[in-house]
Scaffold this motif. Structure first.
Motif, PDB file in Angstrom:
ATOM      1  N   ARG A  20      44.060  -4.324  36.683  1.00 13.44           N
ATOM      2  CA  ARG A  20      44.456  -4.200  38.089  1.00 13.44           C
ATOM      3  C   ARG A  20      43.480  -5.026  38.923  1.00 13.44           C
ATOM      4  NH1 ARG A  20      46.541   0.358  39.836  1.00 13.44           N
ATOM      5  NH2 ARG A  20      46.802  -0.739  41.805  1.00 13.44           N
ATOM      6  N   LYS A  39      53.109  -6.065  36.257  1.00 12.03           N
ATOM      7  CA  LYS A  39      53.987  -6.273  37.414  1.00 12.03           C
ATOM      8  C   LYS A  39      55.312  -6.865  36.990  1.00 12.03           C
ATOM      9  CE  LYS A  39      50.152  -6.846  40.525  1.00 12.03           C
ATOM     10  NZ  LYS A  39      49.299  -6.294  39.429  1.00 12.03           N
ATOM     11  N   GLU A  66      61.268   5.473  40.129  1.00 17.04           N
ATOM     12  CA  GLU A  66      60.345   6.595  40.309  1.00 17.04           C
ATOM     13  C   GLU A  66      60.373   7.508  39.092  1.00 17.04           C
ATOM     14  OE1 GLU A  66      58.593   8.309  43.333  1.00 17.04           O
ATOM     15  OE2 GLU A  66      58.127   6.150  43.389  1.00 17.04           O
ATOM     16  N   GLY A  69      58.123   6.921  36.635  1.00 14.53           N
ATOM     17  CA  GLY A  69      56.738   6.856  37.113  1.00 14.53           C
ATOM     18  C   GLY A  69      56.285   5.462  37.499  1.00 14.53           C
ATOM     19  N   GLN A  71      55.719   2.341  40.201  1.00 18.02           N
ATOM     20  CA  GLN A  71      55.460   2.202  41.637  1.00 18.02           C
ATOM     21  C   GLN A  71      56.239   1.021  42.167  1.00 18.02           C
ATOM     22  OE1 GLN A  71      51.354   1.487  41.457  1.00 18.02           O
ATOM     23  NE2 GLN A  71      50.824   3.589  40.877  1.00 18.02           N
ATOM     24  N   THR A  72      56.657   1.115  43.418  1.00 16.88           N
ATOM     25  CA  THR A  72      57.471   0.046  43.992  1.00 16.88           C
ATOM     26  C   THR A  72      56.947  -0.376  45.349  1.00 16.88           C
ATOM     27  OG1 THR A  72      58.875   1.750  44.906  1.00 16.88           O
ATOM     28  CG2 THR A  72      59.599   0.744  42.852  1.00 16.88           C
ATOM     29  N   GLU A  73      57.101  -1.647  45.656  1.00 12.34           N
ATOM     30  CA  GLU A  73      56.919  -2.196  47.002  1.00 12.34           C
ATOM     31  C   GLU A  73      58.120  -3.093  47.249  1.00 12.34           C
ATOM     32  OE1 GLU A  73      54.434  -2.164  49.421  1.00 12.34           O
ATOM     33  OE2 GLU A  73      53.442  -0.495  48.414  1.00 12.34           O
ATOM     34  N   PHE A  85      59.134  -5.039  44.126  1.00 14.81           N
ATOM     35  CA  PHE A  85      57.939  -5.225  43.282  1.00 14.81           C
ATOM     36  C   PHE A  85      57.701  -3.950  42.503  1.00 14.81           C
ATOM     37  CE2 PHE A  85      56.061  -9.162  44.931  1.00 14.81           C
ATOM     38  CZ  PHE A  85      56.913  -9.383  46.004  1.00 14.81           C
ATOM     39  N   VAL A  86      57.687  -4.079  41.170  1.00 12.50           N
ATOM     40  CA  VAL A  86      57.467  -2.899  40.342  1.00 12.50           C
ATOM     41  C   VAL A  86      56.101  -3.029  39.685  1.00 12.50           C
ATOM     42  CG1 VAL A  86      58.293  -1.570  38.397  1.00 12.50           C
ATOM     43  CG2 VAL A  86      59.919  -2.701  39.934  1.00 12.50           C
ATOM     44  N   GLN A  87      55.333  -1.938  39.740  1.00 15.33           N
ATOM     45  CA  GLN A  87      54.043  -1.936  39.052  1.00 15.33           C
ATOM     46  C   GLN A  87      53.907  -0.648  38.254  1.00 15.33           C
ATOM     47  OE1 GLN A  87      49.839  -3.339  40.531  1.00 15.33           O
ATOM     48  NE2 GLN A  87      50.234  -1.253  41.240  1.00 15.33           N
ATOM     49  N   PRO A  89      51.582   2.176  36.742  1.00 14.30           N
ATOM     50  CA  PRO A  89      50.226   2.735  36.820  1.00 14.30           C
ATOM     51  C   PRO A  89      49.531   2.600  35.469  1.00 14.30           C
ATOM     52  CG  PRO A  89      51.873   4.332  37.523  1.00 14.30           C
ATOM     53  CD  PRO A  89      52.619   3.184  36.984  1.00 14.30           C
ATOM     54  N   LEU A  92      50.401   5.178  32.808  1.00 13.61           N
ATOM     55  CA  LEU A  92      51.755   5.054  32.265  1.00 13.61           C
ATOM     56  C   LEU A  92      51.837   3.868  31.308  1.00 13.61           C
ATOM     57  CD1 LEU A  92      54.714   5.735  32.143  1.00 13.61           C
ATOM     58  CD2 LEU A  92      55.068   4.442  34.235  1.00 13.61           C
ATOM     59  N   LEU A 137      60.095  -0.032  29.686  1.00 11.39           N
ATOM     60  CA  LEU A 137      60.182   1.023  30.706  1.00 11.39           C
ATOM     61  C   LEU A 137      61.319   0.736  31.670  1.00 11.39           C
ATOM     62  CD1 LEU A 137      56.466   1.753  31.613  1.00 11.39           C
ATOM     63  CD2 LEU A 137      58.152   3.378  30.756  1.00 11.39           C
TER      64      LEU A 137
END
Lengths: 728, 728
Positions: A20, A39, A66, A69, A71-73, A85-87, A89, A92, A137
């Motif tokens: 990260r 990403k 979601e 699990g 994360q999105t922007e 944007f998918v990231q 964690p 995960l 995923l």
């Protein structure tokens, strides 16, 4: 094959520093270290939807992401599209990577259990491994623990693409590194694998080995050109041998690499493709639900390929044949007005026609393959690429075939007739004493043109054009987008992108607009090239040199192509170049026929006089050469098989090392046998009374058997009983 | 492939009642149940040794047997030989069986650990398994925990044979059972396996399947004979198809059976053959000492087979050709005195010559194979049998080839010349207007004679002759032996055998005198038969019927043969009929050429007039038919491969069942992801301050992404900002 027993370690194996980092760092070199391993970008194109429908789909998408699990922007994309944007964690992602490693172990793809337990969190060995888990995923069905995002299909048809971000720095490094090196080592291939996964890496491994092995035909070619007659038999033989040996070598190399990259037999792991339609779900012996589609049905469906290929072959033959005939006629036979310009008409026609025809046929092929209903993406791709390959080879090789086996041998005979016929149609005056002489160099010229121009044009097609195209489109879209927001009038969007994100977003938008990379296209290009060698080598012995030079650049160019003109390929795993090996073998085989025929027609006999003699010995020549080839191939296979693969042996002895641990423990016990023995003797005495053991207890005493035996020997030898035993 | 983890159970798994019983029981049916699973007979022939040497070797033998804990009893054998009765104590045998099962597991031949620990004592599932372990105890080298007895080789050259005892009752049962059944099920094959091990069982599996599949060509043959013209193309095609399909089927069947019998890939386990000469011992990666002989050297040595086969082919061709020519001449051309008797001279000559020649060539082949220095007995056998097979096929098929492709087409031309020539040699009067006409039925007659007589004679050779021979020899020897002891004069031996052992010993002596059984001979017989079909089917469509009938008896006869005329074969394991599949494929391929040629010459064209036309179209016919065949075969392979093997799928799903256990545990954890997610969100908030996370924290709040996205959609769609959100 036994596997190390999974120990549950006290502590989770310690984890590499995770990647990260500042997403924006790219813009200031100070914080240049940025993570691309976690990403993924999803492009949601809602241009065809109204607001409510679009928002429904968006919320569905977000909640699915979601749910696993992720994360999105969200940011705006080009035109009416959003960039999601998918990231993943770190927990995960690390956990998913660990799971997939365990799964590999369970399916026997890797030999060692990775250790750790189901909560372990590990960092992938390379970006490819992380991205692969992220890809799973995203794309795997919910049952398999994924978000079930299937771009462009079914529920997600408005997701125009989903791709990982290019890692510009590492791409840069790779390019610089490769451009410095002349030969790629396996380590260099590892670097490619680390970036784009094995499927792509195998292509580069192939082109690299192919490029190297081309050195041999190059040398042979120069010698042949210098010292051998035209259409030399010797050269044809040499090339045929080279093809065979190279192929058999590559097969072993494939296994070696797939072991090196831990992907051997990875095919088993492939999941169903979303388009797969099954008839019913059956619960098999192992209690797993399987989506069942009867094998025989698929086979029957696949048989439709036969008429399809037959028809399209005929069709292409007619089209190309006609153009060919026209051209020949105009060039050789027609001497009316404008003939200078007319000469080029047919070729231009063909050039314009073929792409459309091929495109259309390929669409048909795709439909057909869809209809075959393959279970995994792999099978689908294989089946499709094979069909396409056949079509391509026809349109590539057919002109040469026509020149070699129709135009040159029969030209003398039919072209005057053709001329007369066409002229009579045209109502023109037929010149009775028109004599036509076949240009016996036409064949050579044709091969040279086709190969050389082929290389050049493909280079342009692949690099220059797309580059310009994307840049133009890109500029236009940027302008449009900013414009939109300027006009948009909502205060929220007036300023467009947040300035600190701007450059990053521009990069992403650019990549979002790029095409998906299909490695099979590049492979098929190489296979077609190989085909020219295998089929027509005796025509012009210098062909290989052109290929050799071309392929050196090709390799680098393809890397540039991937980095600049394509979205970063999802790191899919494969254990080879799949069905292409079969295509290469088919070409080599066919080559043993065609090159023999060419040598026979152009080498042995004067290329302008074809007696019956020429023709009735032709099949014999072909027959002989084919069977010599088959025999030789069998020999090579046998020999290489006997020598075997280093990696396979290594793998075996690793396995053995594990087994040994067990065996030792077992063999330790064999010491005990001694006492077993004593025990047994006692037992035998004790039961002497029971009649059943009479036979086996007669000589139970220590040495009894020996004494008895010796006595018998003496008796049978008739030697005196009382003589002292020598051995006592 | 993952394996069940070996649990060390509290108690040793309980053992089946062991089969020790009255060795003499056979004589009184009351105590008829007798153990054959733990007994082995070693025949020590000391006729060539003096007393002291003999006793030395005997004591060496006995101590070696003792050293591994085997029990011995000695009795006199025929002539100057001793019968060493070897018996394995139940503990030793049971333990060895257990070890070899564990070893199978370790080498991945069986999928489940047998359980138990290194001291476990188990009873084999069948006699074969026990005997196999006993065989290992006897023959394996000391390093491997055996006694290292290698009959007839090196230190043990005076051990003429070592064999397990036939189990007369079970042999009897098997025979009765099979003679009642028309088709053998897999269970019946299991019975054979239980007695003689998989290597022999696979032969019977093959002959059974081959016999069944013959039904099809039989029917086709009758139809062809009734409705089709002579030398019919259609029939040739049908047979070629049948050959291909049968072979591809058999390959799958082989895999199925080898899984059923737990011998798949058993080749890996094979130990070095004593004759194997290695250059140096190297310690490999896994730390095991390997006896190294460079692969390339073996390959080079194996290349000597090419000149060998070439020369012997030429040689055989000359011999057979000459005899053939002579015969033809005498039969057709010669009309001098005694011609009636002379007719038979050449055939008789050949009949007398061939065995000698073949025998001599086979000896050469054996030497050659020895020289190739194969590591395991398997490889040695394969290499040898392949050579012998080629020799056999030449002497079997060559006469037919000569008739079909030399005598009939060219007879008209050359026989008169031949006649003139020979007569001129003989100084006889040449009759100028002698006309000769080829007997165009000769080919058919020849094929019929060769096949039919072949079957009959082989039956006699295999059954009647040896039976008489052994009985005669047996009677003579018994007389001799008893005689010897009567004369022997030692009080100890005057009475000869102990009366209660007498009958048992007679049986053993009888078996000791029998020949060793080589399954390859029987297989090669079947393969040769298959060859007649594949190569010459169009000549006489009724051939298959003869074969069909013959093979029904053949199968039973071979069982009788093994039980009566051979020592019980050591239950060696194999996972198929090995290289014979390749031979069968070669024959089928060759058949696609020959039968096409036959049809072309005898079917399409009048068999007595051969124009140039006939000849120059011949290669085309052959070429076409061969490639049709190859295409068809590829198709069949592809289809059968797609359908796949039931057993393989079963095996896979068993493996899966084991894996699943692990996977479940792993997937259980994925539930935790939900909370991972929450944790992550908190973390993200907490670190919001650090610049690096600006991008990824903008929409971190619950539903933030959604709101943002919706905003953008609206903006881009240019729809009014304040309209109520439909989905809220």
């Amino acid at each position: 094959m036994p596997l190390q027993i999974p120990q549950i370690p006290e502590k989770i194996p310690d984890i590499k520093p995770l990647r990260r980092a500042d997403t924006l760092g790219l813009d200031d070199p100070a914080t240049a270290y940025i993570a691309y391993n976690d990403k993924y970008i999803i492009v949601f194109d809602f241009s065809s939807l109204d607001v409510s429908e679009a928002s429904k789909q968006l919320s569905a998408l977000l909640s699915d992401l979601e749910s696993v699990g992720l994360q999105t922007e969200i940011r705006v994309g080009y035109d009416e599209s959003l960039l999601v944007f998918v990231q993943a964690p770190r927990e995960l992602l690390g956990n998913t990577v660990h799971h997939s490693r365990v799964k590999d172990w369970l399916y026997g793809i890797t030999k060692k259990h990775p250790g750790g337990n189901s909560n372990s969190i590990v960092a992938g060995d390379n970006e490819a491994e992380d991205l692969q888990s992220l890809y799973h995923l995203l794309t795997w069905s919910k049952e398999l623990g994924g978000a079930g995002i299937t771009p462009g299909f079914g529920k997600w048809e408005n997701i125009s693409s989903a791709f990982p971000l290019h890692n510009p720095i590492r791409n840069q490094k790779l390019l610089v590194h490769l451009s410095k090196k002349f030969f790629l080592s396996s380590d260099d291939l590892d670097q490619i694998r680390d970036l784009w996964g094995t499927k792509v890496a195998f292509y580069f491994a192939f082109i690299q080995d192919y490029f190297l092995s081309l050195a041999f035909p190059c040398v042979a070619g120069v010698l042949a050109w210098a010292f051998l007659p035209k259409y030399s038999l010797a050269f044809a033989v040499v090339i045929c041998i080279w093809c065979t040996v190279f192929l058999e070598y590559w097969k072993i190399r494939e296994v070696d690499l797939s072991i090196r990259w831990n992907v051997r037999g990875v095919g088993k792991l492939k999941v169903n493709r979303p388009q797969y339609r099954y008839e019913k779900e059956v619960v098999d012996a192992a209690g797993r639900v399987q989506q069942y589609f009867p094998r025989w049905k698929r086979i029957v469906r696949q048989l439709t390929v036969v008429p399809f290929l037959a028809l399209s072959t005929i069709f292409l033959t007619i089209v190309i044949g006609t153009v060919f005939a026209l051209e020949t006629f105009i060039v050789e036979g027609y001497d009316g007005p404008y003939d200078y310009y007319l000469e080029y008409v047919p070729t231009v026609m063909l050039a314009l026609l073929l792409p459309f025809i091929n495109n259309w046929l390929e669409k048909l092929a795709a439909r057909l393959t869809e209809y075959e209903n393959h279970r995994t993406e792999d099978y689908y791709e294989m089946s499709l690429t094979q069909k396409i390959f056949v079509l391509q080879s026809i349109s590539n090789y057919l002109p040469i075939f026509l020149t070699a086996f129709v135009y040159v041998p029969f030209g003398e005979t039919f072209i005057p007739h053709l001329r007369t016929y066409i002229l009579s149609l045209a109502g023109g005056a037929v010149d009775p004493n028109f004599a036509f002489h076949v240009d016996s160099n036409k064949l050579r010229n044709e091969v040279i043109t086709l190969t050389v121009t082929g290389q050049v044009s493909s280079a342009i097609e692949e690099l220059a054009l797309p580059y310009l195209k994307t840049n133009a489109r890109d500029w236009w879209r940027t302008w449009r987008t900013t414009h939109t927001f300027a006009m948009g009038g909502q205060t929220r969007f007036v300023r467009g992108d947040d300035p600190i994100e701007a450059r990053f977003l521009r990069r992403v938008r650019k990549q979002a607009a790029l095409a998906h990379y299909d490695v099979h296209e590049d492979i098929s290009e190489m296979v077609l090239q190989f085909g020219y060698l295998a089929l027509f080598s005796p025509v012009w012995p210098l062909i290989p040199i052109g290929f050799f030079v071309n392929n050196w650049f090709e390799l680098r160019a393809d890397i540039i192509k991937i980095t600049i003109e394509h979205q970063r390929p999802a790191p899919i795993r494969n254990d080879g170049i799949g069905p292409w090996v079969a295509s290469l073998e088919a070409l080599t085989w066919l080559g043993s026929l065609t090159s023999a025929a060419i040598v026979h027609l152009f080498g042995f006999h004067n290329a302008t006089v074809y007696g019956l003699n020429t023709w009735w010995t032709l099949p014999i020549t072909i027959f002989a050469s084919e069977h010599i080839f088959l025999g030789f191939r069998a020999g090579v296979r046998w020999a290489l098989h006997a020598i075997g693969s280093e990696h396979i042996r290594k793998e075996r002895s690793e396995l053995y090392a594990e087994r040994k641990k067990h065996l030792d423990e077992l063999e330790a016990s064999s010491a005990k046998r001694g006492h077993l023995d004593v025990v047994e003797r006692e037992r035998r005495k004790s039961v002497r009374m029971t009649a059943s053991d009479v036979f086996w207890t007669r000589q139970v005493e220590e040495g009894a058997s020996m004494r008895a035996g010796l006595g018998m020997i003496r008796a049978l030898k008739g030697s005196d009983f009382d003589e002292p035993m020598k051995e006592e």
